[in-house]
Design an enzyme around this catalytic site. Structure first.
Site, PDB file in Angstrom:
ATOM      1  N   ASP A  87       0.839  -1.201   0.000  1.00  0.00           N
ATOM      2  CA  ASP A  87       0.000   0.000   0.000  1.00  0.00           C
ATOM      3  C   ASP A  87       0.870   1.247   0.000  1.00  0.00           C
ATOM      4  OD1 ASP A  87      -2.069  -1.704   0.189  1.00  0.00           O
ATOM      5  OD2 ASP A  87      -2.969  -0.796   1.986  1.00  0.00           O
ATOM      6  N   GLU A 140       3.931   1.702  -1.198  1.00  0.00           N
ATOM      7  CA  GLU A 140       4.502   1.977  -2.523  1.00  0.00           C
ATOM      8  C   GLU A 140       3.438   2.530  -3.466  1.00  0.00           C
ATOM      9  OE1 GLU A 140       7.666  -1.461  -3.407  1.00  0.00           O
ATOM     10  OE2 GLU A 140       5.883  -2.153  -2.387  1.00  0.00           O
ATOM     11  N   ASP A 187       0.748   4.221  -2.579  1.00  0.00           N
ATOM     12  CA  ASP A 187       0.442   5.591  -2.191  1.00  0.00           C
ATOM     13  C   ASP A 187       1.518   6.565  -2.663  1.00  0.00           C
ATOM     14  OD1 ASP A 187      -1.928   4.790  -1.058  1.00  0.00           O
ATOM     15  OD2 ASP A 187      -1.061   4.473   0.926  1.00  0.00           O
ATOM     16  N   LEU A 239     -10.832   7.009   0.702  1.00  0.00           N
ATOM     17  CA  LEU A 239     -10.407   7.896   1.791  1.00  0.00           C
ATOM     18  C   LEU A 239      -9.040   8.465   1.471  1.00  0.00           C
ATOM     19  CD1 LEU A 239     -11.147   5.917   5.067  1.00  0.00           C
ATOM     20  CD2 LEU A 239     -12.090   8.125   4.417  1.00  0.00           C
ATOM     21  N   LYS A 275      -8.992   0.646  11.129  1.00  0.00           N
ATOM     22  CA  LYS A 275      -9.241   0.431   9.710  1.00  0.00           C
ATOM     23  C   LYS A 275      -9.003  -1.054   9.421  1.00  0.00           C
ATOM     24  CE  LYS A 275      -8.096   2.517   5.258  1.00  0.00           C
ATOM     25  NZ  LYS A 275      -7.982   1.321   4.469  1.00  0.00           N
ATOM     26  N   ARG A 281     -17.965  -2.222  -3.622  1.00  0.00           N
ATOM     27  CA  ARG A 281     -17.734  -0.816  -3.945  1.00  0.00           C
ATOM     28  C   ARG A 281     -17.796  -0.581  -5.451  1.00  0.00           C
ATOM     29  NH1 ARG A 281     -12.636   2.826  -2.069  1.00  0.00           N
ATOM     30  NH2 ARG A 281     -11.479   1.677  -3.660  1.00  0.00           N
ATOM     31  N   GLU A 294     -16.866  -3.627   6.392  1.00  0.00           N
ATOM     32  CA  GLU A 294     -15.732  -4.305   5.771  1.00  0.00           C
ATOM     33  C   GLU A 294     -15.897  -5.812   5.965  1.00  0.00           C
ATOM     34  OE1 GLU A 294     -13.796  -2.206   4.275  1.00  0.00           O
ATOM     35  OE2 GLU A 294     -11.824  -3.139   4.007  1.00  0.00           O
ATOM     36  N   LYS A 298     -12.904  10.271  11.586  1.00  0.00           N
ATOM     37  CA  LYS A 298     -14.072  10.901  10.958  1.00  0.00           C
ATOM     38  C   LYS A 298     -14.618  12.015  11.843  1.00  0.00           C
ATOM     39  CE  LYS A 298     -15.488   6.495   9.002  1.00  0.00           C
ATOM     40  NZ  LYS A 298     -16.379   5.337   9.145  1.00  0.00           N
ATOM     41  N   CYS A 344      16.541 -27.835 -15.487  1.00  0.00           N
ATOM     42  CA  CYS A 344      16.845 -28.709 -16.625  1.00  0.00           C
ATOM     43  C   CYS A 344      17.964 -28.173 -17.515  1.00  0.00           C
ATOM     44  CB  CYS A 344      15.580 -28.962 -17.448  1.00  0.00           C
ATOM     45  SG  CYS A 344      15.040 -27.510 -18.350  1.00  0.00           S
TER      46      CYS A 344
HETATM   47  S1  IVH Z   1     -15.191   4.912   5.875  1.00  0.00           S
HETATM   48  C1  IVH Z   1     -16.478   7.840   2.858  1.00  0.00           C
HETATM   49  N1  IVH Z   1     -14.382   3.468   7.903  1.00  0.00           N
HETATM   50  O1  IVH Z   1     -11.083   1.589   3.823  1.00  0.00           O
HETATM   51  C2  IVH Z   1     -15.880   6.991   3.884  1.00  0.00           C
HETATM   52  N2  IVH Z   1     -13.674   2.812   5.742  1.00  0.00           N
HETATM   53  O2  IVH Z   1      -9.565   3.428   2.098  1.00  0.00           O
HETATM   54  C3  IVH Z   1     -15.174   5.806   3.315  1.00  0.00           C
HETATM   55  N3  IVH Z   1     -12.300   0.791   5.686  1.00  0.00           N
HETATM   56  O3  IVH Z   1     -13.320   1.617   1.120  1.00  0.00           O
HETATM   57  C4  IVH Z   1     -15.134   4.619   4.142  1.00  0.00           C
HETATM   58  N4  IVH Z   1     -12.314   0.419   7.858  1.00  0.00           N
HETATM   59  O4  IVH Z   1     -13.190  -0.462   2.580  1.00  0.00           O
HETATM   60  C5  IVH Z   1     -14.335   3.626   6.572  1.00  0.00           C
HETATM   61  N5  IVH Z   1     -13.756   2.283   9.790  1.00  0.00           N
HETATM   62  C6  IVH Z   1     -13.723   2.432   8.477  1.00  0.00           C
HETATM   63  C7  IVH Z   1     -13.030   1.536   7.638  1.00  0.00           C
HETATM   64  C8  IVH Z   1     -13.026   1.778   6.263  1.00  0.00           C
HETATM   65  C9  IVH Z   1     -11.897  -0.007   6.686  1.00  0.00           C
HETATM   66  C10 IVH Z   1     -11.981   0.608   4.266  1.00  0.00           C
HETATM   67  C11 IVH Z   1     -13.158   0.716   3.345  1.00  0.00           C
HETATM   68  C12 IVH Z   1     -12.880   1.868   2.425  1.00  0.00           C
HETATM   69  C13 IVH Z   1     -11.394   1.961   2.517  1.00  0.00           C
HETATM   70  C14 IVH Z   1     -10.943   3.379   2.235  1.00  0.00           C
END
Ligand code: IVH
Length: 669
Positions: free
Chosen positions: A34, A36, A38, A84, A115, A136, A173, A288, A409
């Site tokens: 991830d 690399e 990013d 995100l 996450k 998604r 998730e 958030k 071989c």
């Molecule tokens: S919020 C608009 N919350 O990470 C908000 N995502 O890189 C977008 N993910 O597609 C998602 N844990 O698959 C959110 N607590 C969490 C999360 C989460 C994992 C994943 C999700 C998203 C990706 C974004």
């Protein structure tokens, strides 16, 4: 960098990122970490900002990677499913905080969520009943994987609470616990199947499996992180999450409200180590804004919300010495370099080997023997080398040169123009390639010979008992019994399973031969167009390419295969062993009991597998479809048909037919 160079770099980065997106989202086989990835995105974003004249609305910086697969039906997301923004350092988090405070009114509170690393899902409930579950996809529309989601025990199919809105969406998730992932890979290894690289890929791959009974056997779980709908019950994200948890959805209990960005940073620091004790893989913390009104105030960019950000933990690295490089030859002849390392502790395990991908990677790292190298393990089981500390390199150490001859071989290796891998062209006599072909031949979707795994094939090959797939049919039990870990019982089982395999239908025989580019579907097409192996063998290029789906690449691979005298010998021996070398021609193949009918299969069956039912439908002139619509003629239902499918069927007046009735109808009882 001048303007022309910038343009070139931008285009190259876009292409590269698109390719990584495909590997991650479609193939579920990422080749870079991830971090690399990013870095590439960051570089592209910076260049696009500096050179706005090269802006392009379809740049990967502006849209989310797509996981859409043609096998599923797609539906629009009512609310787009965004990505995100992310960061790996605290200063950028502080910048995020100050930016945000300027764009919203009042004090800001954050919710910190771990996450979880899996595949995201968006589930709509109408009147308390699960309606659709979408991946998604490309953010605007997603694949309908409802049938698979219904097999996850911890996700409620029906809600009876009195406080649920008429229509709402929950997002979360889909995850595979680490322990289940390890067990699954052990089983796959035994069966000679490809291993999943990490729990995320296993979860994402499982979600896209067409057979829901396979999904049901995998023990997926789901952690929910958002509630969406018109007029949400509460004015803060946290309260809504707690409500969702009360309805029976799993919400991570470690989720925390923080009153400042410094408190957020404390949360992140506290979880850096603790997260490793959780049963699921996590790769960061999502931060958030708690107030729903402030979220609306902050708004969105094309790709992500401005009110949320992900802090990602860097994958763990270790520094160790590169002792040597060895080379593995795969089933198709591909040669993969592997680094042998001075054993080092990394993320709880001792690492002795790391993958190096291909010659380009060795060249890019400018690897020398005895180099001190950084190894990284980003959730993957096989760690990789991500860097070299060349400041401590011994002057006299030798640069690593990719081998020129096959280590198995001795044949000179080949690298085709535009391809990353070297391969051994000695298709017929290179041992791992021979063993690979035999393993393919006995596979479940080919000749389905039970009791013979990779290990036994290895033993039989090493003892000189099998050299080609035809040799299997000459094996006798007394040759097997003396082998390691073999008893009379297993030997007898293998022999009888080999005998039984002669009744495998012709199209699977065509697949089992392992002709390059002839997968399951192409094999089926070939078998019905050329209902005997003799017809297939004598078909010329023109005749082959006249068949739908068969292009020049497949045709020439088929021609080359049959042109080989050793393959012809194999065919005659298989024929002599009684293996089916004829099928039924296309037109006469099809009965018309189901002519013009579109049939949806749902539930779990006892008399045939789902794949066999698909075949019966096709054989009788019908069409199998994955979702119920006005065009559905009837549903072939087994046990445990999902309640929403049943409801949809009733709503549209589509008939539901059981296994027995269906078999009577087609005369296949
Ligand atoms: S919020 C608009 N919350 O990470 C908000 N995502 O890189 C977008 N993910 O597609 C998602 N844990 O698959 C959110 N607590 C969490 C999360 C989460 C994992 C994943 C999700 C998203 C990706 C974004």
């Amino acid at each position: 960098m001048n303007q022309a160079e910038a343009k070139e770099r931008i285009e190259r980065l876009r292409k590269e990122i698109e390719e990584h997106n495909r590997k991650y989202y479609i193939l579920n086989q990422p080749v870079i970490s991830d971090f690399e990835y990013d870095l590439l995105i960051n570089e592209l974003e910076t260049l696009e900002k500096k050179y706005p004249e090269f802006a392009n609305p379809s740049s990967p910086t502006l849209k989310v990677g797509s996981d859409i697969a043609k096998e599923f039906r797609q539906y629009e997301h009512k609310y787009p499913m965004l990505s995100l923004g992310n960061t790996y350092n605290f200063d950028e988090l502080r910048d995020f905080d100050s930016r945000l405070r300027k764009s919203v009114t009042g004090d800001v509170e954050y919710v910190c969520e771990l996450k979880f690393d899996g595949a995201s899902i968006s589930i709509t409930y109408i009147n308390g009943v699960m309606f659709t579950a979408l991946t998604r996809g490309d953010g605007t529309k997603g694949d309908d994987v409802s049938a698979n989601i219904r097999t996850i025990g911890s996700i409620p199919a029906v809600l009876t609470n009195s406080d649920i809105p008429g229509e709402f969406i929950v997002r979360g998730e889909v995850l595979l616990p680490r322990a289940v992932f390890l067990r699954l890979n052990e089983e796959r290894e035994k069966e000679g199947l490809n291993l999943f690289a990490n729990p995320r890929n296993a979860a994402a791959g499982t979600l896209k499996t067409l057979d829901s009974s396979v999904v049901a056997s995998r023990n997926l779980d789901c952690m929910f992180y958002s509630l969406l709908g018109e007029d949400l019950p509460f004015s803060t994200h946290y309260e809504n999450l707690m409500l969702v948890s009360g309805w029976g959805f799993k919400v991570d209990a470690n989720t925390k409200v923080c009153r400042s960005i410094e408190e957020v940073i404390q949360f992140i620091t506290a979880w850096e180590e603790k997260r490793k004790e959780l049963p699921y893989e996590t790769d960061g913390v999502v931060i958030k804004v708690n107030s729903i009104d402030q979220q609306a105030e902050a708004g969105y960019t094309a790709k992500s919300p401005r009110w949320a950000i992900a802090y990602k933990y860097k994958a763990e690295q270790a520094l160790t010495r590169l002792l040597s490089v060895s080379y593995q030859v795969g089933r198709t002849g591909t040669v993969t370099p592997v680094a042998n390392l001075d054993p080092v502790q990394l993320a709880g395990t001792t690492v002795k080997r790391a993958s190096l991908h291909n010659a380009d990677q060795i060249f890019l790292l400018d690897l020398h023997i005895n180099d001190m190298v950084y190894v990284e393990k980003g959730g993957e089981i096989i760690p990789k080398i991500v860097g070299v500390d060349s400041s401590v390199r011994d002057e006299s150490s030798m640069r690593i040169e990719f081998i020129e001859k096959c280590p198995e071989c001795g044949t000179g290796l080949v690298r085709n123009e535009g391809e990353a891998n070297h391969y051994c062209p000695n298709y017929l006599h290179c041992p791992p390639q021979i063993k690979g072909r035999i393993e393919h031949f006995i596979g479940r979707k080919a000749m389905d010979i039970d009791g013979l795994g990779e290990e036994t094939v290895d033993l039989l090959f090493n003892r000189g008992l099998i050299r080609t797939v035809a040799d299997l049919y000459d094996l006798r039990a007394e040759q097997l019994v003396p082998l390691e870990r073999m008893g009379e019982k297993s030997a007898a089982r293998i022999i009888s399973s080999i005998k039984e395999s002669v009744s495998v239908p012709y199209h699977r025989v065509v697949f089992a031969l392992g002709i390059r580019h002839v997968g399951e579907t192409v094999a089926k097409t070939l078998a019905s167009e050329f209902p005997s192996i003799d017809q297939l063998m004598s078909a010329d290029n023109e005749r082959l390419t006249a068949v739908n789906e068969i292009g020049p690449r497949i045709a020439s691979s088929i021609k080359a295969w049959f042109a080989d005298p050793e393959n012809n010998e194999i065919i005659s021996r298989l024929r002599a062993a009684g293996i089916k070398m004829t099928g039924v021609a296309k037109s006469s193949d099809k009965g018309d009991a189901l002519k013009g009918k579109t049939i949806v299969i749902s539930g779990i069956f006892s008399k045939h597998t789902r794949d066999e039912y698909k075949e019966i439908i096709e054989r009788n002139g019908g069409k199998n479809s994955s979702s119920i619509s006005g065009n559905t003629s009837f549903i072939l239902a087994g046990d445990n048909m999902g309640p929403s499918k049943r409801e949809k069927a009733e709503e549209l007046g589509v008939k539901i037919i059981g296994e027995d009735e269906f078999l009577l109808m087609t005369g296949e009882f």
